[in-house]
Design an enzyme around this catalytic site. Structure first.
Site, PDB file in Angstrom:
ATOM      1  N   ARG A 248       1.022  -1.126  -0.042  1.00 35.48           N
ATOM      2  CA  ARG A 248      -0.005  -0.041  -0.043  1.00 35.48           C
ATOM      3  C   ARG A 248       0.743   1.227   0.142  1.00 35.48           C
ATOM      4  O   ARG A 248       1.744   1.391   0.782  1.00 35.48           O
ATOM      5  CB  ARG A 248      -0.921  -0.177   1.292  1.00 35.48           C
ATOM      6  CG  ARG A 248      -2.004   0.914   1.416  1.00 35.48           C
ATOM      7  CD  ARG A 248      -2.734   1.056   2.598  1.00 35.48           C
ATOM      8  NE  ARG A 248      -1.913   1.705   3.531  1.00 35.48           N
ATOM      9  CZ  ARG A 248      -1.823   1.169   5.027  1.00 35.48           C
ATOM     10  NH1 ARG A 248      -2.491   0.518   5.421  1.00 35.48           N
ATOM     11  NH2 ARG A 248      -1.142   2.215   5.729  1.00 35.48           N
ATOM     12  N   HIS A 252      -3.649   4.475   5.006  1.00 38.61           N
ATOM     13  CA  HIS A 252      -4.545   3.488   4.962  1.00 38.61           C
ATOM     14  C   HIS A 252      -5.828   4.380   4.283  1.00 38.61           C
ATOM     15  O   HIS A 252      -6.551   3.850   3.702  1.00 38.61           O
ATOM     16  CB  HIS A 252      -4.754   3.143   6.485  1.00 38.61           C
ATOM     17  CG  HIS A 252      -6.274   2.308   6.470  1.00 38.61           C
ATOM     18  ND1 HIS A 252      -6.657   1.317   6.104  1.00 38.61           N
ATOM     19  CD2 HIS A 252      -7.478   2.790   7.013  1.00 38.61           C
ATOM     20  CE1 HIS A 252      -7.851   0.846   6.181  1.00 38.61           C
ATOM     21  NE2 HIS A 252      -8.381   1.818   6.865  1.00 38.61           N
ATOM     22  N   TYR A 261       3.538   4.474  11.850  1.00 40.10           N
ATOM     23  CA  TYR A 261       4.010   3.148  11.960  1.00 40.10           C
ATOM     24  C   TYR A 261       4.650   2.472  10.987  1.00 40.10           C
ATOM     25  O   TYR A 261       5.169   1.313  10.923  1.00 40.10           O
ATOM     26  CB  TYR A 261       2.814   2.232  12.225  1.00 40.10           C
ATOM     27  CG  TYR A 261       1.783   2.468  11.122  1.00 40.10           C
ATOM     28  CD1 TYR A 261       2.057   1.789   9.678  1.00 40.10           C
ATOM     29  CD2 TYR A 261       0.717   3.488  11.176  1.00 40.10           C
ATOM     30  CE1 TYR A 261       0.904   2.097   8.463  1.00 40.10           C
ATOM     31  CE2 TYR A 261      -0.209   3.704   9.941  1.00 40.10           C
ATOM     32  CZ  TYR A 261      -0.092   2.943   8.800  1.00 40.10           C
ATOM     33  OH  TYR A 261      -0.998   3.112   7.789  1.00 40.10           O
TER      34      TYR A 261
END
Length: 330
Positions: A248, A252, A261
């Site tokens: 990705r 998100h 993160y």
């Protein structure tokens, strides 16, 4: 001359150029929606960037108008192949009345539409998996020859809905393809904290059908694996679990800050394998994409996105009195 890998799996020159067009269209719609979100014009974006190759490669192995999709929220490339347009996607992003997914009542990424053979999605993840299995069972009972495709992230493969759907489909040998888009993160949870096994595909053996892991950045390889799974399903041999491994490339969603993160170095390294860059390089190698062809395609896509944006921004919102139309019967 470079070997034309696409011909070896049964794809024509025209088909792989179409694949690139759909991948490019998905990317440009997505990029525009991020800009609109940051400008305060659309409320939310959940992105497909980095996953276009897997989605488009899979879609090309299915029959539009015959097979059914139970997609998840990132599947922009998939639904474009099945007939949704840039305008449809922008109407959804702006939550306008003409949005074909929900009439402006659902969040972006909740794809649906009877005319496209796409089951409407919902916000809780993985609920589409048992629905897909139920549709496949209904098709079997009605003696119809369609395949049902359902997709989900690797985080969703840890949900009970996945287990129940896969178990039932395996027992009854239903024509379902479970397509896991493993983008390495369940929001902020990395893969190593999600699975104890080597890959999502390893789980298939427990349900009695094949599991295949494939490079999700390569639409030709995804198509090859999907084609075999579709043929298996149509023969009555049951489901297949396909794990397309990719990355990705963006947060998100538009509400997420992925810097907390994962490192910027990790993301930059992944961008070197961006499926659009890799696939364009392949098309150049086999003589299908030169500078003129590429610029023409980019101009065509840009025009589609511009026109879709302008139309959707000026389109009417749903009438307030229509709020309960699909909640209570008349």
């Amino acid at each position: 001359m470079t070997t034309k890998r696409h011909e070896q799996v049964g794809l024509t020159d025209a088909q792989v150029l179409d694949m690139y067009y759909y991948m490019l269209l998905a990317r440009k719609i997505d990029e525009r929606q991020w800009l609109l979100n940051r400008a305060g014009k659309v409320p939310f974006v959940i992105s497909c960037q980095g996953q276009e190759a897997a989605q488009v490669g899979a879609a090309f192995a299915l029959e539009t108008g015959k097979d059914y999709l139970c997609p998840y929220y990132r599947d922009l490339g998939l639904v474009l192949v099945f007939g949704q347009t840039a305008r449809d996607c922008m109407l959804s992003a702006f939550a306008k009345a003409e949005d074909p997914n929900s009439g402006g009542r659902q969040m972006p990424g909740h794809f649906g539409g009877k005319k496209y053979n796409i089951l409407t999605g919902s916000s809780p993840v993985t609920t589409q998996v048992p629905h897909a299995v139920g549709m496949a069972l209904a098709g079997r009972m009605q003696q119809k020859d369609f395949v049902v495709y359902t997709s989900f992230g690797e985080g969703s493969s840890n949900q009970g809905d996945f287990h129940e759907g896969a178990n039932f489909a395996g027992v009854h040998k239903l024509p379902v393809i479970f397509f896991c888009e493993n983008n390495k993160y369940a929001i902020s949870v990395p893969l190593k904290k999600q699975l104890a096994c080597e890959s999502v595909a390893d789980r298939a053996i427990g349900y009695g059908f094949p599991g295949v892991s494939v490079d999700g950045n390569d639409p030709i390889e995804v198509y090859r694996v999907m084609k075999e799974a579709v043929e298996r399903a149509r023969r009555g041999d049951g489901p297949t679990l396909i794990e397309a491994v990719m990355y990705r490339l963006v947060p998100h969603s538009s509400d997420d800050d992925d810097r907390v993160y994962r490192t910027r170095e990790e993301v930059e390294e992944a961008k070197k394998k961006d499926p659009l860059i890799v696939f364009a390089a392949y098309l150049r190698e086999v003589g299908l994409l030169d500078e003129n062809t590429e610029q023409d395609m980019l101009a065509r896509v840009q025009l589609e996105v511009d026109e879709a944006t302008e139309y959707a921004e000026n389109a009417p919102y749903p009438a307030p009195e229509s709020t309960l139309t699909h909640v209570y019967g008349k």
